[in-house]
Design a protein around this motif. Structure first.
Motif, PDB file in Angstrom:
ATOM      1  N   ASN A  55      41.062  -0.694  -7.708  1.00 29.62           N
ATOM      2  CA  ASN A  55      41.324  -1.221  -6.372  1.00 29.62           C
ATOM      3  C   ASN A  55      42.112  -2.519  -6.472  1.00 29.62           C
ATOM      4  OD1 ASN A  55      39.973   0.851  -5.088  1.00 29.62           O
ATOM      5  ND2 ASN A  55      38.036  -0.242  -4.989  1.00 29.62           N
ATOM      6  N   GLU A 118      49.494   4.552  -5.187  1.00 22.12           N
ATOM      7  CA  GLU A 118      49.282   3.214  -5.745  1.00 22.12           C
ATOM      8  C   GLU A 118      50.092   2.941  -7.008  1.00 22.12           C
ATOM      9  OE1 GLU A 118      45.211   4.696  -4.177  1.00 22.12           O
ATOM     10  OE2 GLU A 118      46.968   5.519  -5.195  1.00 22.12           O
ATOM     11  N   TYR A 314      41.443  -7.006  -1.981  1.00 18.88           N
ATOM     12  CA  TYR A 314      40.063  -6.669  -2.310  1.00 18.88           C
ATOM     13  C   TYR A 314      39.333  -7.960  -2.640  1.00 18.88           C
ATOM     14  CZ  TYR A 314      41.316  -1.768  -2.255  1.00 18.88           C
ATOM     15  OH  TYR A 314      41.732  -0.522  -1.850  1.00 18.88           O
ATOM     16  N   ASP A 352      33.277  -2.430  -5.688  1.00 18.90           N
ATOM     17  CA  ASP A 352      34.543  -2.190  -5.003  1.00 18.90           C
ATOM     18  C   ASP A 352      35.031  -3.397  -4.225  1.00 18.90           C
ATOM     19  OD1 ASP A 352      34.704   0.403  -5.950  1.00 18.90           O
ATOM     20  OD2 ASP A 352      33.683   1.254  -4.207  1.00 18.90           O
ATOM     21  N   LYS A 355      37.485  -4.577   1.540  1.00 22.87           N
ATOM     22  CA  LYS A 355      38.901  -4.327   1.820  1.00 22.87           C
ATOM     23  C   LYS A 355      39.327  -5.159   3.028  1.00 22.87           C
ATOM     24  CE  LYS A 355      40.552  -0.178   1.676  1.00 22.87           C
ATOM     25  NZ  LYS A 355      40.769   1.283   1.860  1.00 22.87           N
TER      26      LYS A 355
END
Length: 366
Positions: A55, A118, A314, A352, A355
């Motif tokens: 990420n 990505e 992130y 994670d 976002k």
């Protein structure tokens, strides 16, 4: 209209003085960035690295040339650091392409189908390249050339030595001084994008957690050992981190490649047994912001008036005791919008992270 969005210790994520200090102090590898890989081995180790780096902020392709002057310039000059030729190219200015050069996907985009996902704009494998060398390289795998049909003194393309090439007729061989750079780039790509399904499998496969084929990782390990991490790679890794907010772990700690593919494969990764690239300056579990790093810069490129462009950051931290507040201000702040004004501590401390979407909508020219 070309706008940049700068992050500094006053601009984003101010919750307490702890976060300001941690953000200002985040040079090199931030505290806690690699802590989740400790004590793991084999597939679990590679998966843990994948989760750390997967990420990241996905950039726009038309902004690449504005980042290259910070990632790929020879220090003290305006000359492009070209790993594909000896030709002298110079940056004309931010956002302007260099005549005769291409943006090269060192890990060919056709291998995963070429769609704009990505990896398409991942600076960790995008390099400025001499146009002729890039054309000759094509989408061939890396390898050692036995008989060249292209050789400009830095790059070779031709028939591979026995046992290499993965069935491809030709391979691309970089100069010895850059072989380690390409090896560590491929280790990164084979880990960050191990969840991709690959269309061309000369060097990679879809059936093993190792991702790289045996002949490929054996050759890349050899290149990495013979051409250790250089100051050039370290500087580039830092510059990319300030843009994408992810790093190449195999530059920070080249030994990781040995634990996954090499002579330590299957052994438990223990930072105490090897030099730790990320000593923890917070032994008392003080709050720390891992990403975004200090001085993160997002270049939104040219956006037409009335149109918008989003970037995602992130936001990740450790030992946070409060929610994080988000504020946009200074320099045409009204053209930028954050998706939220606060970030829950519970989400920011997950693997994670949170976002955070930043939207740029220009309302004037200039």
């Amino acid at each position: 209209m070309n706008k940049r969005f700068f992050l500094d210790s006053k601009l984003l994520l101010i919750a307490s003085c702890f976060f300001i200090i941690a953000l200002c102090a985040s040079a090199s590898v931030p505290a806690g960035y690699y802590s989740s890989i400790n004590g793991k081995s084999g597939e679990a180790l590679k998966d843990a690295i994948h989760k750390i780096i997967r990420n990241h902020t996905v950039l726009s392709y038309n902004s690449m040339w504005s980042y290259f002057p910070s990632t790929d310039v020879i220090p003290g000059t305006k000359r492009v650091w070209d790993m594909y030729s000896n030709n002298a190219y110079y940056y004309a200015g931010n956002g302007r392409a260099v005549g005769g050069m291409n943006i090269e996907h060192s890990f060919p985009k056709s291998w995963w189908g070429g769609s704009k996902v990505e990896a398409y704009t991942d600076l960790n494998h995008l390099y400025p390249s001499d146009g002729k060398a890039n054309t000759a390289k094509n989408n061939f795998p890396l390898g050692e050339v036995s008989t060249p049909n292209f050789d400009n003194g830095v790059s070779k393309v031709g028939y591979p030595v026995a046992g290499q090439g993965g069935g491809c007729k030709y391979v691309y061989e970089p100069a010895d001084e850059y072989k380690g750079d390409f090896a560590r780039t491929y280790f990164y790509m084979a880990t960050c994008y191990q969840d991709y399904t690959f269309k061309y499998t000369y060097m990679v496969n879809n059936s093993s957690y190792l991702t790289l084929n045996t002949w490929a990782y054996e050759m890349l390990l050899k290149w990495s050992r013979e051409d250790p991490v250089s100051d050039k790679e370290i500087r580039r890794n830092e510059a990319v981190f300030k843009t994408q907010n992810n790093r190449n772990p195999f530059i920070d700690n080249p030994e990781l490649a040995e634990y996954i593919w090499g002579n330590k494969k299957g052994k438990v990764y223990n930072p105490g047994s090897t030099p730790d690239p990320n000593p923890d300056p917070n032994p008392d579990d003080d709050p720390v912001l891992i990403t975004p790093t200090q001085d993160t810069e997002l270049d939104f490129g040219e956006v037409a008036i009335g149109k918008s462009l989003d970037y995602t950051l992130y936001v990740k931290g450790k030992y946070l005791t409060n929610d994080l507040s988000v504020q946009v201000y200074r320099y045409d702040y009204n053209m930028f919008k954050s998706s939220v004004t606060s970030i829950p501590r519970e989400i920011a401390t997950t693997d994670d992270g949170y976002k955070l979407t930043l939207t740029y909508t220009p309302t004037a020219i200039g």
